[in-house]
Design a protein around this motif. Structure first.
Motif, PDB file in Angstrom:
ATOM      1  N   ALA A   3     -15.525  73.847 -67.656  1.00 19.06           N
ATOM      2  CA  ALA A   3     -15.087  73.379 -68.967  1.00 19.06           C
ATOM      3  C   ALA A   3     -16.168  72.581 -69.684  1.00 19.06           C
ATOM      4  O   ALA A   3     -16.328  72.674 -70.910  1.00 19.06           O
ATOM      5  CB  ALA A   3     -13.819  72.534 -68.814  1.00 19.06           C
ATOM      6  N   ASP A 128      -5.913  80.643 -66.369  1.00 18.82           N
ATOM      7  CA  ASP A 128      -7.127  79.833 -66.205  1.00 18.82           C
ATOM      8  C   ASP A 128      -7.537  79.252 -67.557  1.00 18.82           C
ATOM      9  O   ASP A 128      -7.683  79.981 -68.545  1.00 18.82           O
ATOM     10  CB  ASP A 128      -8.262  80.694 -65.646  1.00 18.82           C
ATOM     11  N   GLU A 129      -7.752  77.946 -67.611  1.00 15.58           N
ATOM     12  CA  GLU A 129      -8.004  77.270 -68.882  1.00 15.58           C
ATOM     13  C   GLU A 129      -9.303  77.722 -69.534  1.00 15.58           C
ATOM     14  O   GLU A 129      -9.346  77.994 -70.748  1.00 15.58           O
ATOM     15  CB  GLU A 129      -8.020  75.750 -68.677  1.00 15.58           C
ATOM     16  N   SER A 133      -9.792  79.798 -73.043  1.00 13.12           N
ATOM     17  CA  SER A 133     -10.633  79.272 -74.127  1.00 13.12           C
ATOM     18  C   SER A 133     -11.628  80.333 -74.588  1.00 13.12           C
ATOM     19  O   SER A 133     -11.883  80.492 -75.791  1.00 13.12           O
ATOM     20  CB  SER A 133     -11.376  78.018 -73.664  1.00 13.12           C
ATOM     21  N   ARG A 148      -2.672  81.645 -75.471  1.00 12.86           N
ATOM     22  CA  ARG A 148      -2.092  80.461 -74.825  1.00 12.86           C
ATOM     23  C   ARG A 148      -2.602  80.342 -73.400  1.00 12.86           C
ATOM     24  O   ARG A 148      -2.718  81.346 -72.688  1.00 12.86           O
ATOM     25  CB  ARG A 148      -0.566  80.545 -74.792  1.00 12.86           C
ATOM     26  N   HIS A 149      -2.858  79.105 -72.999  1.00  9.73           N
ATOM     27  CA  HIS A 149      -3.200  78.824 -71.606  1.00  9.73           C
ATOM     28  C   HIS A 149      -1.894  78.590 -70.862  1.00  9.73           C
ATOM     29  O   HIS A 149      -1.324  77.484 -70.884  1.00  9.73           O
ATOM     30  CB  HIS A 149      -4.111  77.592 -71.526  1.00  9.73           C
ATOM     31  N   THR A 150      -1.402  79.636 -70.226  1.00 13.30           N
ATOM     32  CA  THR A 150      -0.129  79.537 -69.518  1.00 13.30           C
ATOM     33  C   THR A 150       0.027  80.720 -68.579  1.00 13.30           C
ATOM     34  O   THR A 150      -0.742  81.686 -68.642  1.00 13.30           O
ATOM     35  CB  THR A 150       1.056  79.503 -70.519  1.00 13.30           C
TER      36      THR A 150
END
Length: 432
Positions: A3, A128-129, A133, A148-150
């Motif tokens: 990140a 996965d974030e 992204s 969406r991050h979900t």
């Protein structure tokens, strides 16, 4: 990419640096990295930018010029659908009347880009974030898409207005090892195809090596190849399989004309669920040999290809088709029968003997040899060393089993490297 590195890359300075990098050249990468450090560029940012430059160069095979505006992870690029194949995915959803697709494991967003680019509403998710992204960046030009991050399986599909589902479960472990058991996909295959009880239009991308045993009987399972490379298999349910359940092979071939324009042709072979499997003829070697496309072999449609090519098998268990005449170029859709297989003209046939083959090639001054094989334990690289090739001529041999014995077929490709056909000119040495 973590990140922190992604955040720096997405800053104005980071994006400017990435855009300013020259075309990636492995030989200059170290020099370029050293130069960036000397200029005071943050080491983490420099490494992230150079990694993206390398991945973009590699991604051109799948995304052409679109790759230059995208971000990637190594795993995401490896699993991403090629745009030419994603376009066929999108066509299925449009033909089924779908208006909003949930891409439940969107990865870097390759399929979502194509869905949105063809006018479909898209809800893309990834667990996965960082990956989510990156998908957001890649889908930035498409207002039809939301990322969406979900966990995609947690979404209330009906409440979201979703009438079509697509999923591409992860088929590698964190260490990069391939996963062959569909129950070990992430998410498990059973959990994804269970969604068809909520939204009937479900499509699931799976590995080309998925076994036929255990395939759902209510799905069309399609294997896809692009220019001879088998790139995926996919399960299509409900309205996404308008011709009903069965096994199909989609063969895509690309050509470039004199002006540099690229054109893709497609051809599909099909076996319907419940139909009897065709029993192909088996016989002697003819004047021509055809190796069916890999998607056809994976789909178990070699007998169907033999019928299309007007030929017979050399052996019932080996995927080589032989004909007495060139395969008819019967146009079907945007392709013809000959696109189903790679063709060769048979010049000679002999029982396999290292001594005799070595003498045969020496007499003809063969120094470069292409070795193809099916149904034999011979290792091509070991054989090439044993043959001790000398000379300037080129040749192609096929090692296979015919009538229970190991045979060597000396062949020449029907298509030359320049794209012309050997059928346009006679070959004095052709077998009589």
């Amino acid at each position: 990419m973590d990140a922190s590195a992604l955040t720096k890359l997405l800053s104005p300075a980071g994006w400017s640096l990435l855009s300013a990098l020259p075309p990636y050249d492995e030989r200059q990468a170290m020099v370029l990295a050293t130069g960036l450090r000397a200029q005071g560029v943050d080491p983490e940012l420099a490494a992230a930018a150079l990694t993206q430059s390398r991945l973009r160069a590699k991604a051109h095979l799948k995304f052409d010029a679109f790759a230059d505006g995208m971000l990637f992870t190594q795993d995401g690029l490896e699993q991403a659908t090629r745009l030419v194949v994603a376009a066929h995915h999108a066509q299925r959803y449009h033909a089924a009347g779908v208006t909003k697709v949930a891409d439940l494991t969107c990865g870097i967003g390759a399929d979502s880009m194509t869905f949105a680019g063809t006018g479909l509403q898209v809800l893309a998710t990834d667990i996965d974030e960082v990956t989510a992204s990156i998908a957001t960046v890649n889908l930035r030009h498409f207002p039809e898409a939301e990322v969406r991050h979900t966990d995609g399986l947690s979404i209330d599909l009906v409440a979201e207005g979703v009438d079509g589902v697509f999923a591409d479960p992860a088929r590698r472990t964190r260490s990069g090892t391939r996963i062959f058991d569909p129950r070990s996909y992430a998410p498990p295959l059973d959990d994804v195809w269970a969604l068809r009880s909520v939204v009937p239009a479900v499509g699931i991308k799976v590995g080309p090596g998925i076994p036929h045993a255990g395939l759902p009987t209510d799905a069309e399972t399609q294997w896809v190849s692009v220019d001879g490379d088998v790139v995926e298999a996919a399960l299509w349910f409900g309205p996404l399989a308008p011709d009903g359940p069965g096994r199909t092979a989609l063969v895509l071939r690309s050509t470039t004309d004199a002006e540099g324009n690229r054109r893709t042709t497609s051809r599909t072979l099909r076996h319907d669920q419940g139909d009897d499997e065709p029993v192909p003829d088996v016989g002697a070697v003819g004047h021509y040999l055809y190796e069916p496309d890999g998607a056809i072999i994976r789909a178990g449609l070699v007998a169907h290809a033999a019928a299309e090519l007007g030929g017979r098998l050399l052996d019932r268990t080996i995927a080589y088709v032989t004909t007495d005449h060139p395969a008819p170029r019967t146009v079907v859709g945007s392709a013809d029968s000959a696109d189903l297989a790679t063709g060769y003209r048979v010049l000679d046939v002999m029982p396999f003997s290292l001594k005799k083959l070595k003498a045969y090639l020496r007499e003809r001054g063969v120094g470069r040899l292409t070795i193809k094989k099916r149904g034999t334990a011979v290792v091509p690289e070991q054989l090439r060393k044993q043959l001790d090739l000398r000379g300037t001529a080129e040749a192609t041999v096929v090692l296979t089993r015919i009538g229970g014995s190991q045979q060597v077929l000396v062949v020449e490709p029907l298509t030359r490297p320049d794209g012309t056909s050997v059928l346009d000119s006679p070959t004095p040495g052709e077998r009589g």
